[in-house]
Design an enzyme around this catalytic site. Sequence first.
Site, PDB file in Angstrom:
ATOM      1  N   ASP A 183       7.273   7.245  -1.539  1.00 42.35           N
ATOM      2  CA  ASP A 183       7.082   6.164  -2.513  1.00 42.35           C
ATOM      3  C   ASP A 183       7.903   6.487  -3.752  1.00 42.35           C
ATOM      4  O   ASP A 183       8.614   7.504  -3.801  1.00 42.35           O
ATOM      5  CB  ASP A 183       5.588   5.978  -2.848  1.00 42.35           C
ATOM      6  CG  ASP A 183       5.271   4.523  -3.189  1.00 42.35           C
ATOM      7  OD1 ASP A 183       5.966   3.949  -4.052  1.00 42.35           O
ATOM      8  OD2 ASP A 183       4.334   3.958  -2.598  1.00 42.35           O
ATOM      9  N   HIS A 256       9.970   0.560  -3.117  1.00 40.34           N
ATOM     10  CA  HIS A 256       9.223   1.804  -3.326  1.00 40.34           C
ATOM     11  C   HIS A 256      10.062   3.023  -2.945  1.00 40.34           C
ATOM     12  O   HIS A 256       9.559   3.976  -2.355  1.00 40.34           O
ATOM     13  CB  HIS A 256       7.915   1.795  -2.518  1.00 40.34           C
ATOM     14  CG  HIS A 256       6.871   0.881  -3.104  1.00 40.34           C
ATOM     15  ND1 HIS A 256       6.040   1.254  -4.133  1.00 40.34           N
ATOM     16  CD2 HIS A 256       6.543  -0.396  -2.806  1.00 40.34           C
ATOM     17  CE1 HIS A 256       5.231   0.242  -4.443  1.00 40.34           C
ATOM     18  NE2 HIS A 256       5.524  -0.773  -3.658  1.00 40.34           N
ATOM     19  N   GLU A 322       6.098  -5.296  -1.771  1.00 36.39           N
ATOM     20  CA  GLU A 322       6.457  -5.316  -3.196  1.00 36.39           C
ATOM     21  C   GLU A 322       7.924  -4.971  -3.460  1.00 36.39           C
ATOM     22  O   GLU A 322       8.242  -4.265  -4.405  1.00 36.39           O
ATOM     23  CB  GLU A 322       5.553  -4.335  -3.965  1.00 36.39           C
ATOM     24  CG  GLU A 322       4.090  -4.701  -3.883  1.00 36.39           C
ATOM     25  CD  GLU A 322       3.177  -3.680  -4.548  1.00 36.39           C
ATOM     26  OE1 GLU A 322       2.251  -4.099  -5.230  1.00 36.39           O
ATOM     27  OE2 GLU A 322       3.396  -2.462  -4.374  1.00 36.39           O
TER      28      GLU A 322
HETATM   29  C1  ACM Z   1       0.210  -2.232  -1.224  1.00 36.54           C
HETATM   30  O1  ACM Z   1      -0.939  -2.064  -1.666  1.00 36.54           O
HETATM   31  N1  ACM Z   1       1.230  -2.368  -2.054  1.00 36.54           N
HETATM   32  C2  ACM Z   1       0.458  -2.287   0.197  1.00 36.54           C
END
Ligand code: ACM
Length: 605
Positions: A183, A256, A322
């Site tokens: 991440d 991410h 995201e």
């Molecule tokens: C997430 O909670 N962004 C998968």
Amino acid sequence: MKKLLLAIAVLHTVCVAASSRQLHIIPQPVRAELREGVFAAPGCRITAKGFPSQPGDLLRLASELAAPREKGSSRRGASTLLLRLDTTAGIPREGYRIRVTPHSAQLTAGDESGIFYGLQTLLQAADANGNIPCCEIDDHPRYGYRGLHLDVCRHFFPVEFVKRYLDRMASLKLNTFHWHLTDDQGWRIEIKRYPRLTEVGAWRDKTQIGGYDEKPATFEFEKYGGFYTQDQIREVVAYAEKLHITVIPEIEMPGHALAALTAYPELGCVNGPESYEIGGWISGPSNVFCPGKEHTFEFLENVLDEVIALFPSKLIHIGGDECQRTRWEACPDCQARIAAEGLQDETQLQSYLTHRIDRFLAARGRQLIGWDEIMDGGLSPEAVVMSWRGTAGGIAAARQKHHVIMTPGQYLYFDKKGSDSPEEPVSLNLALPLEQTYGYDPAEGLSEEEQQYLLGVQANVWTEFVPTGRRVEYQLLPRIYALAEIAWTPEARKSWQEFSEERLPAFLARLDAEGTPYRVPAPRGMREESLEGGRFTFTIRPPFPGCRVFYTLNGATPYDFDREMPDEFRLVVPEGEQRVLKCVAVTPSGRRSIVVTTRLSNPRK
Ligand code: ACM
Ligand code: ZN
């Protein structure tokens, strides 16, 4: 004769004790019926039948039941625990059948997972002396996928902690560990071909502390990080396998990716003077891989090749959530890719990446799974969807005949705080009470036809606000019991009242005695609310027997030297006055619940 009478009297006492007890099993089995009498497990003989080879791990687990206790039974060696593998018995996958009489405990299953879960049930059913109430249990899971996730990027948790996490999962019949390994805030898996991922990407010089709403953010300036070597990964996967748990790795793309980009900036859209910096919780648009460059695909595929070699799981998670695509709008490589592939926009560019990775994984016998954003721009053929932004994504995917895992944030994000009380520890700004989690039915909104695409359910533990293993346990306990029941127990067998008042208290008492950190539920019968009136009566019940409830009436924080609440608490508020009633539960180990504040007023008529 005298001896015989004495023996009958002793047996009778044991039977009465047993029949006054209940089977406290979580998750609740499909069918469980108590019978008179107990089976004294310590010292029993263990035999195994029908196994293709000696089931060493299962026998070792069974021997925990047979181990002598301090105040063990005097009937050593008189009884038998039989483990029987029988593929013809018609027991569903992972299911089991238990028949316990005073002389024998028989556990039958059609596969070794079923024997393993049956043993977990017997371990829960045994009291401190190793006595198991006589019973009949027929059990099997509602869902084949019963998952729990752990984010080891925002904070890092060592191998020993991960193993304890897996132990807890297995004891509750959860069978899939989703390991969130990469991440923005850290890359946690050694990749031999790209050493900078862990030399650089696994470390940060600062860490954002404080809650979600804190502005401006506060940072702690300390080097922080860590990663798992490939040997350690293999060790965890092998450990999980013995617990009948599949480990699904998650390698996030295309968003991410800040930690990877910090190590290899050439994987981003802007390859130049821009510096990437790890440490904050909220990531900007610069944390995305560039899908315009072939070089990026070469990197992702090389990483996945090493990941596949480490993880036998069929499902490989590629994140997909995201992803801010604004960088791609200004990137010549991304725009060239959009033009060359006839894509409409940047959303379809992400879908292009997902499709390519899907094909890459499928060619290696694996299957892509991603967060529900992978549906945007068109779902790739083999993809499994993990529905986190509510259930709509999962429902839509099932309608497209794609397999789905439900993990909706409003029920199953265990990083959320337990209540809206300002006393909750530093957290995400959203509350998730235990009852809300328990009440979730993953099949909600799906027709019977669509439900065949629902593989199961998972809870997630994100760790931006969870810096230590003890805090992970606090977020997880007791919510993991609710998760286990959602995942395993038929909806018709679930009951919040019975769960929260009968079985959960027994598990809380055990956690308390072990010294495990857990969130102590507030005293039942008290709520954060404002009430009007002159006379009030509250019926109070502590979270489990042995806890005590203390209160104050002047707004002060109650402690265990304050007044103790009786089971039924009566209060008169004179006309024109108000009182602030605060109460707290204190457990035998001294752990405290959140303080519950009730405002009582009696307005002048
Ligand atoms: C997430 O909670 N962004 C998968
Ligand atoms: Zn680009």
